[in-house]
Scaffold this active site. Structure first.
Site, short mmCIF file in Angstrom:
data_model
loop_
_atom_site.label_atom_id
_atom_site.label_comp_id
_atom_site.label_asym_id
_atom_site.label_seq_id
_atom_site.Cartn_x
_atom_site.Cartn_y
_atom_site.Cartn_z
N HIS A 33 -4.85 -50.42 -5.21
CA HIS A 33 -3.98 -49.73 -4.27
C HIS A 33 -2.79 -50.59 -3.82
O HIS A 33 -1.84 -50.05 -3.25
CB HIS A 33 -4.78 -49.30 -3.04
CG HIS A 33 -5.28 -50.45 -2.23
ND1 HIS A 33 -6.27 -51.30 -2.66
CD2 HIS A 33 -4.91 -50.90 -1.00
CE1 HIS A 33 -6.49 -52.22 -1.75
NE2 HIS A 33 -5.68 -52.01 -0.73
N ASP A 34 -2.84 -51.89 -4.07
CA ASP A 34 -1.76 -52.79 -3.68
C ASP A 34 -0.89 -53.23 -4.85
O ASP A 34 0.06 -54.00 -4.66
CB ASP A 34 -2.34 -54.06 -3.02
CG ASP A 34 -2.78 -53.84 -1.59
OD1 ASP A 34 -2.26 -52.90 -0.95
OD2 ASP A 34 -3.65 -54.58 -1.12
N ASP A 90 -11.51 -57.37 2.83
CA ASP A 90 -10.06 -57.47 2.82
C ASP A 90 -9.60 -58.86 3.28
O ASP A 90 -10.04 -59.35 4.32
CB ASP A 90 -9.49 -56.40 3.74
CG ASP A 90 -7.99 -56.28 3.66
OD1 ASP A 90 -7.49 -55.92 2.59
OD2 ASP A 90 -7.32 -56.54 4.68
N ASP A 101 -14.84 -50.77 2.54
CA ASP A 101 -13.88 -51.83 2.83
C ASP A 101 -14.22 -52.46 4.18
O ASP A 101 -14.43 -51.75 5.17
CB ASP A 101 -12.46 -51.25 2.89
CG ASP A 101 -11.50 -51.99 1.99
OD1 ASP A 101 -11.41 -53.23 2.13
OD2 ASP A 101 -10.85 -51.35 1.14
N GLU A 138 -11.63 -60.23 -1.26
CA GLU A 138 -10.22 -60.32 -1.67
C GLU A 138 -9.69 -61.66 -1.17
O GLU A 138 -9.68 -61.92 0.03
CB GLU A 138 -9.42 -59.17 -1.06
CG GLU A 138 -7.96 -59.21 -1.48
CD GLU A 138 -7.06 -58.30 -0.66
OE1 GLU A 138 -6.06 -57.80 -1.21
OE2 GLU A 138 -7.36 -58.10 0.54
#
Length: 561
Positions: A330-331, A199, A98, A257
């Site tokens: 995860h979100d 991210d 990440d 993302e």
């Protein structure tokens, strides 16, 4: 269309805090991951996306980084990380890390210096502004509720934080900052990683004067300023520079993302002639059940709505860019609870949704536990939750705003991020075999029925179905590269489409309901010899003149020319 290893990959996301705890402190760690490498090899995935393991005070579970080149103590050591990387590579599995460079922790050395004085050399690494009329510099709302600005008494100015107030935004207009980030990225790539998941990378360019957001919700003191920080004026310049300085020098995979992008914008980000990123995570399908007031304003949607969005991206990027395929992470809440049936037809609908993701054009992403059919959780009290977004929303709506707590808890049960973050369910022992201690977040009570030990032992489990889907993508390039054509566009029960490549043809049929449904296909699809590649029920004789699909049934056929 050019062929690349990252297009043919199947990615598995590990959220390390919840994956496996090796030392009994209740928190997943790197040695826990090392102990499960053979499990990942058995599943057949080719890439691991590891959510942040960098040093962090954990205000947002590792997405608030205080040191990009060290490992969080709770997760282990750099030696543990290096052993994990070597173990993955020995098993033919690549690793992407990440990359969180829209913001840092307020405990990062850069920010510690930046807040000391207005003339500090690091001051301009972050976005500082004077207040306006005794208030914040503008009316932007944080993605985690409340103001996007925090006042700092030391210098009498505000800093921007689009997320937590402990996550100050970096100032990408500063060339020295960008140099530091590129050096850090190069350092990790030289250690042997195989790419980055970036991210909220399309937030890094802001409109320079940071204007007030339009007032859409008069009852709220702060408004969404997304138009001023999503896909900003220099975003393509910054990403192209990153590619030229760093990414182009390695054979790696990159996925950005990018909330708020449409297919045309994604084609710009991912076009192979543009030198930016390989693919994006878009959110249109993740927002399908969000109402006018956002994520927590949950609204019903139809299958035709869902098919329209998925199809728009399949056709919109065909030959122009590349899709990432996901329905949870995860979100996001667990996909079987959101798009399937996590009760009576949990196994069937989990397999059906997996079929959808693995038979479309793009790179599929599996979120840990998805391959077991793990579900959402319904904790009774807000005290059982740990996610900062959820806790901030509850405080804003219930404690400060007087909203009905039962109604807010229902929304949390459906959309809360902790749905995905309950510990991985390895077996039916205490705490699902995740830890010998007390887990940082409680385990879903259904772990006694849904767990990896049982799934591995059952040839008809969701796990083994995923394993077969992954094998099929390796055996049939049409599943990766084939063109996509939607069928039965008006059906509210069936999602059907054809994949075609170099004279080959596949038919995918998916029943999105708990009822048996009759499927009327065009004549050219009912005739001729076909081979069933995979299905989520035992094979049965079919009447192609009036094909009936069982509840949540999935079928993939190959046509013989």
């Amino acid at each position: 269309m050019e062929r690349h290893w990252w297009k043919e990959a199947v990615v598995y996301q590990i959220y390390p805090r919840s994956f496996m705890d090796a030392n009994g402190d209740g928190i997943g760690d790197l040695r826990g991951i090392i102990s499960k490498l053979d499990y990942l090899k058995e599943l057949g995935v080719s890439v691991i996306w590891l959510s942040p393991v960098y040093r962090s005070p954990n205000d947002d579970n590792g997405y608030d980084i205080s040191d990009y080149q060290n490992i969080m103590d709770e997760f282990g050591t750099m030696a543990d990380w290096e052993e994990m990387l070597a173990g993955l590579h020995e098993r033919g599995i690549k690793l992407i890390m990440d990359l969180v460079v829209n913001h840092t922790s307020d405990e990062h050395a850069w920010f510690v210096e930046s807040r000391k004085s207005k003339d500090n050399p690091y001051r301009d690494y972050y976005i500082w502004r004077e207040g306006k009329d005794g208030c914040e510099p503008n009316n932007w709302e944080s993605c985690f509720s409340g103001s996007a600005w925090e006042y700092d008494e030391t210098t009498g100015e505000y800093f921007l934080h689009l997320f937590s107030k402990k996550q100050p935004d970096l100032n990408w207009e500063n060339e020295k900052l960008r140099d530091e980030i590129y050096k850090m990225m190069t350092w990790w790539l030289d250690k042997g990683i195989d790419g980055f998941r970036m991210d909220v990378i399309n937030f890094i360019s802001k409109v320079p004067n940071l204007p007030d957001a339009e007032i859409v919700h008069p009852d709220r003191p702060y408004q969404g300023g997304h138009r001023y920080f999503m896909n900003g004026p220099r975003i393509h310049e910054f990403l192209h520079e990153m590619h030229e300085r760093v990414l182009s020098k390695y054979d790696i995979m990159t996925v950005g993302e990018m909330p708020g992008v449409d297919a045309d914008e994604a084609a710009l980000y991912t076009g192979e002639d543009r030198g930016e990123v390989n693919m994006v995570f878009q959110f249109e399908h993740m927002d399908i059940d969000s109402g006018p007031r956002g994520k927590w304003d949950i609204q019903p949607f139809t299958l035709t709505d869902f098919k329209g969005l998925m199809s728009k991206w399949q056709t919109g990027l065909n030959g122009r860019g590349w899709n990432s395929l996901y329905l949870n992470n995860h979100d996001q809440p667990r996909m079987v609870s959101r798009f399937g049936d996590d009760g009576t037809y949990r196994v069937e609908s989990a397999k059906m949704l997996a079929t959808l993701l693995h038979t479309m054009q793009g790179t599929p992403y599996i979120y840990q536990g998805e391959e077991l059919g793990m579900t959402n959780v319904q904790f009774a009290s807000i005290d059982d939750y740990r996610d900062i977004e959820t806790l901030n929303m509850y405080r804003t709506e219930v404690i400060e705003g007087g909203a009905d707590p039962e109604q807010v808890m229902r929304a949390i049960h459906i959309k809360g991020r902790d749905n995905a973050r309950t510990p991985m369910q390895w077996d039916d022992s205490s705490h699902a075999g995740f830890t010998t201690g007390t887990p940082w977040l409680a385990v879903n009570p259904n772990y006694t029925e849904i767990h990896a030990k049982a799934a591995l032992a059952d040839p008809n489990s969701v796990f083994h179905y995923y394993k077969r889907l992954i094998e099929l993508r390796k055996e049939h390039p049409i599943l990766v590269y084939g063109d996509y054509t939607l069928l039965l566009a008006d059906s509210e029960q069936i999602y059907a489409y054809v994949r075609e490549l170099e004279g080959q043809r596949l038919l995918v049929l998916l029943n999105f309901t708990a009822e048996s449904v009759r499927c009327e296909l065009p004549g050219d699809l009912t005739d001729g010899e076909k081979e069933l590649l995979i299905g989520n029920y035992e094979a049965a004789e079919r009447d192609w003149q009036g094909l009936e699909l069982r509840p949540y049934e999935a079928l993939v056929y190959r046509f013989f020319c």
